[in-house]
Design a protein around this motif. Structure first.
Motif, PDB file in Angstrom:
ATOM      1  N   ASP A  49      27.453-138.095 100.858  1.00 22.74           N
ATOM      2  CA  ASP A  49      28.141-138.999  99.842  1.00 22.74           C
ATOM      3  C   ASP A  49      29.516-138.235  99.399  1.00 22.74           C
ATOM      4  OD1 ASP A  49      26.111-140.522  99.841  1.00 22.74           O
ATOM      5  OD2 ASP A  49      25.149-139.779  97.946  1.00 22.74           O
ATOM      6  N   GLY A  50      30.028-137.225 100.216  1.00 23.52           N
ATOM      7  CA  GLY A  50      31.453-136.780  99.819  1.00 23.52           C
ATOM      8  C   GLY A  50      31.448-135.741  99.089  1.00 23.52           C
ATOM      9  N   TRP A  51      30.457-135.440  98.378  1.00 19.91           N
ATOM     10  CA  TRP A  51      30.345-134.248  97.276  1.00 19.91           C
ATOM     11  C   TRP A  51      30.751-132.813  98.190  1.00 19.91           C
ATOM     12  CZ3 TRP A  51      27.337-133.760  92.611  1.00 19.91           C
ATOM     13  CH2 TRP A  51      26.878-135.062  91.938  1.00 19.91           C
ATOM     14  N   ASP A  52      31.347-131.982  97.124  1.00 23.45           N
ATOM     15  CA  ASP A  52      31.547-130.801  97.631  1.00 23.45           C
ATOM     16  C   ASP A  52      30.134-129.889  97.289  1.00 23.45           C
ATOM     17  OD1 ASP A  52      34.297-130.731  98.284  1.00 23.45           O
ATOM     18  OD2 ASP A  52      34.809-130.316  96.168  1.00 23.45           O
ATOM     19  N   VAL A  53      29.622-129.377  98.278  1.00 23.76           N
ATOM     20  CA  VAL A  53      28.140-129.006  98.532  1.00 23.76           C
ATOM     21  C   VAL A  53      28.397-127.278  98.606  1.00 23.76           C
ATOM     22  CG1 VAL A  53      26.027-128.646  99.573  1.00 23.76           C
ATOM     23  CG2 VAL A  53      27.504-131.064  99.342  1.00 23.76           C
ATOM     24  N   ILE A  54      27.755-126.382  97.713  1.00 25.98           N
ATOM     25  CA  ILE A  54      27.505-125.002  97.802  1.00 25.98           C
ATOM     26  C   ILE A  54      26.143-124.961  97.933  1.00 25.98           C
ATOM     27  CG2 ILE A  54      27.816-122.986  96.656  1.00 25.98           C
ATOM     28  CD1 ILE A  54      29.801-124.067  94.965  1.00 25.98           C
ATOM     29  N   ALA A  55      25.591-124.422  99.191  1.00 24.11           N
ATOM     30  CA  ALA A  55      24.484-124.433  99.799  1.00 24.11           C
ATOM     31  C   ALA A  55      23.963-122.782  99.479  1.00 24.11           C
ATOM     32  CB  ALA A  55      24.090-124.799 101.275  1.00 24.11           C
ATOM     33  N   ASP A  98      19.977-116.019 103.215  1.00 27.96           N
ATOM     34  CA  ASP A  98      20.561-115.670 104.377  1.00 27.96           C
ATOM     35  C   ASP A  98      21.333-116.699 105.069  1.00 27.96           C
ATOM     36  OD1 ASP A  98      21.457-114.612 106.828  1.00 27.96           O
ATOM     37  OD2 ASP A  98      19.602-114.816 107.836  1.00 27.96           O
ATOM     38  N   PRO A  99      22.421-117.164 104.425  1.00 30.24           N
ATOM     39  CA  PRO A  99      23.085-118.389 104.746  1.00 30.24           C
ATOM     40  C   PRO A  99      23.745-118.290 106.236  1.00 30.24           C
ATOM     41  CG  PRO A  99      24.552-117.163 103.109  1.00 30.24           C
ATOM     42  CD  PRO A  99      23.076-116.429 103.279  1.00 30.24           C
ATOM     43  N   ASP A 100      24.136-117.101 106.665  1.00 30.24           N
ATOM     44  CA  ASP A 100      24.492-116.875 108.034  1.00 30.24           C
ATOM     45  C   ASP A 100      23.630-117.334 109.182  1.00 30.24           C
ATOM     46  OD1 ASP A 100      26.853-115.735 107.163  1.00 30.24           O
ATOM     47  OD2 ASP A 100      26.331-113.859 107.243  1.00 30.24           O
ATOM     48  N   GLY A 101      22.377-117.097 108.799  1.00 26.83           N
ATOM     49  CA  GLY A 101      21.203-117.660 109.912  1.00 26.83           C
ATOM     50  C   GLY A 101      20.749-119.021 109.422  1.00 26.83           C
ATOM     51  N   ALA A 102      21.425-119.547 108.620  1.00 25.40           N
ATOM     52  CA  ALA A 102      20.918-120.987 108.299  1.00 25.40           C
ATOM     53  C   ALA A 102      21.275-122.041 109.077  1.00 25.40           C
ATOM     54  CB  ALA A 102      20.791-121.243 106.787  1.00 25.40           C
ATOM     55  N   GLY A 103      22.556-121.761 109.634  1.00 28.65           N
ATOM     56  CA  GLY A 103      23.187-122.969 110.564  1.00 28.65           C
ATOM     57  C   GLY A 103      23.727-124.069 109.531  1.00 28.65           C
ATOM     58  N   LEU A 104      24.028-123.981 108.181  1.00 23.53           N
ATOM     59  CA  LEU A 104      24.255-124.732 107.455  1.00 23.53           C
ATOM     60  C   LEU A 104      26.286-125.363 107.461  1.00 23.53           C
ATOM     61  CD1 LEU A 104      22.774-123.296 104.294  1.00 23.53           C
ATOM     62  CD2 LEU A 104      22.093-125.566 105.361  1.00 23.53           C
ATOM     63  N   ASP A 105      26.433-126.248 107.816  1.00 22.50           N
ATOM     64  CA  ASP A 105      27.887-126.915 107.984  1.00 22.50           C
ATOM     65  C   ASP A 105      28.328-127.253 106.520  1.00 22.50           C
ATOM     66  OD1 ASP A 105      30.039-127.555 109.367  1.00 22.50           O
ATOM     67  OD2 ASP A 105      29.595-129.470 109.601  1.00 22.50           O
ATOM     68  N   CYS A 106      28.345-126.432 105.484  1.00 24.08           N
ATOM     69  CA  CYS A 106      29.103-126.498 104.524  1.00 24.08           C
ATOM     70  C   CYS A 106      29.496-125.083 103.760  1.00 24.08           C
ATOM     71  CB  CYS A 106      28.256-127.457 103.383  1.00 24.08           C
ATOM     72  SG  CYS A 106      26.715-126.530 103.012  1.00 24.08           S
ATOM     73  N   GLU A 107      29.894-125.177 102.591  1.00 24.99           N
ATOM     74  CA  GLU A 107      30.205-124.088 101.911  1.00 24.99           C
ATOM     75  C   GLU A 107      28.752-123.217 101.560  1.00 24.99           C
ATOM     76  OE1 GLU A 107      32.010-122.247  97.636  1.00 24.99           O
ATOM     77  OE2 GLU A 107      32.532-124.182  98.437  1.00 24.99           O
ATOM     78  N   THR A 108      28.664-122.178 101.879  1.00 30.18           N
ATOM     79  CA  THR A 108      27.419-121.213 101.496  1.00 30.18           C
ATOM     80  C   THR A 108      27.709-120.328 100.481  1.00 30.18           C
ATOM     81  OG1 THR A 108      27.645-119.783 103.527  1.00 30.18           O
ATOM     82  CG2 THR A 108      26.473-122.007 103.831  1.00 30.18           C
ATOM     83  N   LEU A 109      26.617-119.706  99.841  1.00 28.37           N
ATOM     84  CA  LEU A 109      26.486-118.672  99.113  1.00 28.37           C
ATOM     85  C   LEU A 109      25.108-117.882  99.145  1.00 28.37           C
ATOM     86  CD1 LEU A 109      27.864-117.648  96.422  1.00 28.37           C
ATOM     87  CD2 LEU A 109      26.386-118.952  95.002  1.00 28.37           C
ATOM     88  N   ALA A 110      25.369-116.675  99.353  1.00 28.10           N
ATOM     89  CA  ALA A 110      24.333-115.667  99.751  1.00 28.10           C
ATOM     90  C   ALA A 110      23.568-115.446  98.349  1.00 28.10           C
ATOM     91  CB  ALA A 110      24.636-114.548 100.273  1.00 28.10           C
ATOM     92  N   VAL A 118      27.710-129.913  93.907  1.00 26.76           N
ATOM     93  CA  VAL A 118      26.421-129.599  93.692  1.00 26.76           C
ATOM     94  C   VAL A 118      26.225-128.277  94.404  1.00 26.76           C
ATOM     95  CG1 VAL A 118      25.824-130.882  95.676  1.00 26.76           C
ATOM     96  CG2 VAL A 118      24.212-130.344  94.107  1.00 26.76           C
ATOM     97  N   LEU A 119      25.549-127.379  93.595  1.00 28.15           N
ATOM     98  CA  LEU A 119      24.996-126.292  94.007  1.00 28.15           C
ATOM     99  C   LEU A 119      23.491-126.365  94.174  1.00 28.15           C
ATOM    100  CD1 LEU A 119      26.143-122.600  92.998  1.00 28.15           C
ATOM    101  CD2 LEU A 119      23.907-123.119  93.489  1.00 28.15           C
ATOM    102  N   VAL A 120      22.963-125.947  95.381  1.00 24.72           N
ATOM    103  CA  VAL A 120      21.475-126.104  95.659  1.00 24.72           C
ATOM    104  C   VAL A 120      21.077-124.782  96.160  1.00 24.72           C
ATOM    105  CG1 VAL A 120      19.889-127.395  96.867  1.00 24.72           C
ATOM    106  CG2 VAL A 120      22.096-128.496  96.612  1.00 24.72           C
ATOM    107  N   THR A 121      19.924-124.473  95.324  1.00 20.50           N
ATOM    108  CA  THR A 121      19.297-123.242  95.748  1.00 20.50           C
ATOM    109  C   THR A 121      18.131-123.574  96.730  1.00 20.50           C
ATOM    110  OG1 THR A 121      17.500-123.301  94.052  1.00 20.50           O
ATOM    111  CG2 THR A 121      19.708-121.936  93.521  1.00 20.50           C
ATOM    112  N   GLY A 122      17.631-122.475  97.680  1.00 20.59           N
ATOM    113  CA  GLY A 122      16.744-123.039  98.630  1.00 20.59           C
ATOM    114  C   GLY A 122      16.995-123.877  99.493  1.00 20.59           C
ATOM    115  N   ALA A 123      18.387-123.783  99.825  1.00 18.63           N
ATOM    116  CA  ALA A 123      18.894-124.943 100.708  1.00 18.63           C
ATOM    117  C   ALA A 123      18.872-124.512 102.208  1.00 18.63           C
ATOM    118  CB  ALA A 123      20.677-124.733 100.261  1.00 18.63           C
ATOM    119  N   ASN A 124      18.095-123.679 102.785  1.00 22.17           N
ATOM    120  CA  ASN A 124      18.127-123.519 104.260  1.00 22.17           C
ATOM    121  C   ASN A 124      17.164-124.131 105.040  1.00 22.17           C
ATOM    122  OD1 ASN A 124      16.455-121.645 102.679  1.00 22.17           O
ATOM    123  ND2 ASN A 124      15.899-120.686 104.412  1.00 22.17           N
ATOM    124  N   ARG A 125      16.247-125.093 104.128  1.00 19.56           N
ATOM    125  CA  ARG A 125      15.008-125.605 104.917  1.00 19.56           C
ATOM    126  C   ARG A 125      14.483-126.697 103.894  1.00 19.56           C
ATOM    127  NH1 ARG A 125       9.904-121.460 105.272  1.00 19.56           N
ATOM    128  NH2 ARG A 125       9.701-121.291 103.016  1.00 19.56           N
TER     129      ARG A 125
END
Length: 220
Positions: A24-30, A34-46, A4-11
């Motif tokens: 649920d065990g999906w591969d998540v692209i958040a 500013d993914p570096d400042g979002a503190g997301l524990d998954c794959e991110t995409l600026a 799943v690729l989710v936009t607006g994933a920081n909040r």
């Protein structure tokens, strides 16, 4: 493993979408600005969805990677609490760009990625405030930009149907977030759990429908 690729994933809703699909065990692209400042524990995409260059860069980064669910969730509410006498037409145009044009641009850019997946779903976070049938008032920019998104996705469904892609417009409920406010009816976990349930059962038979997080259908 589905992706799943989710936009607006920081909040807010976007972050809860990330959390629940990870659980649920999906591969998540958040995706967020500013993914570096979002503190997301998954794959991110600026990704600034309103920047065409960012969209092209995201497509290059993904290459031919399949994306089972593209969730266009990013959006803005620039005229909250404003009336006709304080309405900013520049901000109205910005709302149209972010809430309507940007999701369609990203959907077009990544249609091949979604078509290459097993599930082949594009979801678009809309709102009950876009329903003309509910005889709305106020919030000119937000309402009209989301109503335009509804129409754009209604058109889009025909272009992506030959690729086997189904499109879902979904209302998350009135949610306690920065956008929804503290007085809202439900929390983000309730909203996303409901929307996930809708999308779990979503097929081409349902494409283009305007649904609520509880599975009910909204008037256009």
């Amino acid at each position: 493993m589905p992706t799943v690729l989710v936009t607006g994933a920081n909040r807010g809703i976007g972050r809860e979408i990330v959390t629940q699909y990870m659980a649920d065990g999906w591969d998540v692209i958040a995706a967020c600005r500013d993914p570096d400042g979002a503190g997301l524990d998954c794959e991110t995409l600026a990704l600034d969805v309103a920047d065409p260059d960012d969209v092209e860069a995201a497509k290059r980064t993904l290459g031919d990677r399949p994306v089972d669910l593209l969730w266009n969730n990013a959006g803005i509410y620039p005229d909250k609490g404003q009336g006709l006498d304080t309405l900013s037409y520049a901000r109205w145009l910005e709302a149209m760009h972010v809430n309507c044009l940007a999701p369609v641009r990203l959907a077009a850019a990544l249609s091949g990625n979604v078509a290459a997946s097993d599930r082949r779903i594009m979801a678009f976070t809309s709102t009950m405030m876009a329903s003309i049938g509910r005889d709305p008032s106020g919030a000119y920019a937000y309402r009209s930009s989301k109503a335009a998104l509804n129409m754009a996705v209604t058109c889009l469904k025909h272009d992506v149907r030959p690729l086997g892609i189904a499109c879902c417009l979904i209302h998350p409920g009135w949610v306690r977030t920065d956008m929804g406010g503290e007085a809202a009816a439900i929390d983000v976990a309730t909203s996303v759990t409901g929307m996930k349930r809708v999308l779990d059962g979503f097929t081409m038979e349902h494409t283009g429908r305007f649904l609520s997080y509880d599975g009910s259908e909204f008037p256009w």
